[in-house]
Design a protein around this motif. Sequence first.
Motif, PDB file in Angstrom:
ATOM      1  N   CYS A 175      -1.234   4.038   0.042  1.00  0.00           N
ATOM      2  CA  CYS A 175      -0.674   2.723   0.310  1.00  0.00           C
ATOM      3  C   CYS A 175       0.438   2.880   1.337  1.00  0.00           C
ATOM      4  CB  CYS A 175      -0.125   2.152  -0.996  1.00  0.00           C
ATOM      5  SG  CYS A 175       0.755   0.609  -0.791  1.00  0.00           S
ATOM      6  N   SER A 198       3.253   1.694   1.247  1.00  0.00           N
ATOM      7  CA  SER A 198       4.550   1.912   0.597  1.00  0.00           C
ATOM      8  C   SER A 198       4.756   3.386   0.217  1.00  0.00           C
ATOM      9  CB  SER A 198       4.736   0.997  -0.605  1.00  0.00           C
ATOM     10  OG  SER A 198       3.678   1.133  -1.499  1.00  0.00           O
ATOM     11  N   HIS A 255       0.196   5.166  -6.061  1.00  0.00           N
ATOM     12  CA  HIS A 255       0.072   4.211  -7.167  1.00  0.00           C
ATOM     13  C   HIS A 255      -1.258   3.457  -7.116  1.00  0.00           C
ATOM     14  CE1 HIS A 255       2.701   1.259  -4.585  1.00  0.00           C
ATOM     15  NE2 HIS A 255       1.478   1.328  -4.136  1.00  0.00           N
ATOM     16  N   CYS A 287       0.758   0.189  -9.878  1.00  0.00           N
ATOM     17  CA  CYS A 287       2.125   0.363  -9.377  1.00  0.00           C
ATOM     18  C   CYS A 287       3.175   0.520 -10.474  1.00  0.00           C
ATOM     19  CB  CYS A 287       2.498  -0.823  -8.504  1.00  0.00           C
ATOM     20  SG  CYS A 287       1.365  -1.040  -7.120  1.00  0.00           S
ATOM     21  N   CYS A 297      -3.525  -1.405  -6.030  1.00  0.00           N
ATOM     22  CA  CYS A 297      -2.379  -2.025  -5.340  1.00  0.00           C
ATOM     23  C   CYS A 297      -2.878  -3.048  -4.329  1.00  0.00           C
ATOM     24  CB  CYS A 297      -1.477  -0.993  -4.689  1.00  0.00           C
ATOM     25  SG  CYS A 297      -0.116  -1.755  -3.779  1.00  0.00           S
ATOM     26  N   ARG A 352      -8.795   1.919   4.132  1.00  0.00           N
ATOM     27  CA  ARG A 352      -7.827   2.554   3.248  1.00  0.00           C
ATOM     28  C   ARG A 352      -8.236   4.023   3.110  1.00  0.00           C
ATOM     29  NH1 ARG A 352      -3.190  -0.307   1.798  1.00  0.00           N
ATOM     30  NH2 ARG A 352      -2.669  -0.090  -0.392  1.00  0.00           N
TER      31      ARG A 352
HETATM   32 ZN   LIG Z   1       0.972  -0.059  -2.829  1.00  0.00          ZN
END
Ligand SMILES: [Zn+2]
Length: 353
Positions: free
Chosen positions: A43, A45, A68, A94, A163, A343
């Motif tokens: 991700c 993040s 996550h 998450c 996520c 992804r």
């Molecule tokens: Zn994420």
Amino acid sequence: MNTIKIQAYAAQNATAGLAPFGITRREPGPEDVEIEILYCGICHSDLHSVRNEWSEFMATNYPIVPGHEIVGRVTRVGSAATKFKAGDVAAVGCMVDSDGTCPKCKAGLEQFCPNMILTFNSPDKHLGGFTYGGYSGSIVVDERFVLRVPTNLNLAGAAPLLCAGVTTYSPMYHWGVTKGKKVGVVGLGGLGHMAVKFAHALGAHVVVFTTSPGKKEDALRLGADEVVVSRNADEMRKHEGSFDFILDAVSADHDINAYINLLGVDGNLTLVGAPAKPLGVTAFSLIARRRSFSGSMIGGIPETQEMLDFCGAHNITADVEVIPIQKVNEAYERLLKSDVKYRFSIDMASLKS
Ligand SMILES: [Zn+2]
Ligand SMILES: [Zn+2]
């Protein structure tokens, strides 16, 4: 407390990148589920946290093990755990804990609990230090925060649902995206491509906005009914005042009013991307048609399960490029250039090689 040592990938500081690192997990307690991690999505993040780019509101505690978007197989369950048994496919997103008693938790909105514990970089109440995420061999989580994965789903592609999936599903559900609604998706990346799949599966008329004409074919393949190149003012004008809902997944600076103006009466635009600079919303864009402008962050546990079940029923997974953990730093560089469709999913079996 009894613990076990496992392998992981961690960053020791903001510039070092990720490298092999041994971490400790607790032995499963009565309500815990232990999961051997099979796939972990990457991700955006993760990257922000590893590089401490969100230091103002969520400083990174090193060493950090990110991740996550976790899918794996249950290896052990505690004596009081009832939802899972060894061998089940399970997932963790998450969050790994919350107080369970506040009004938000009682409403199944754990993501807004003041005592919510993130999967990584949150205080670890069991072991001290901070929680370690899914770039690791296994994880031990309270079963309240473990999700069931429909057995028909490809597991590498299912990981990002935890996520990117729930982040896009939750606001669509909240704002009533259903059959016959006109839905816009701004930005076709990790989040955007999931949004297109969900909106299409929900029966909406889906319009993708992109700055790159080259993404048109892919957007149509993912389920879009129309694709608008947002730099083309004429194309944009054709859609003025016509949308019920727009999901904005762009994290770069952009003209938000250009999209708000596309909403009809009572239309809503929800941000799931996080541009660093404040967005200049024009009051008249909102006032003129009683439009609303909002944001959304992941989803609660019941909603995450509902999203996974929806994915099972509609056979929805993320489009992923599977990589070994050894390529994770390279993948981060490619992520910065949006050079992935759509992804990365880490095959955690590679941790053993
Ligand atoms: Zn994420
Ligand atoms: Zn709570």
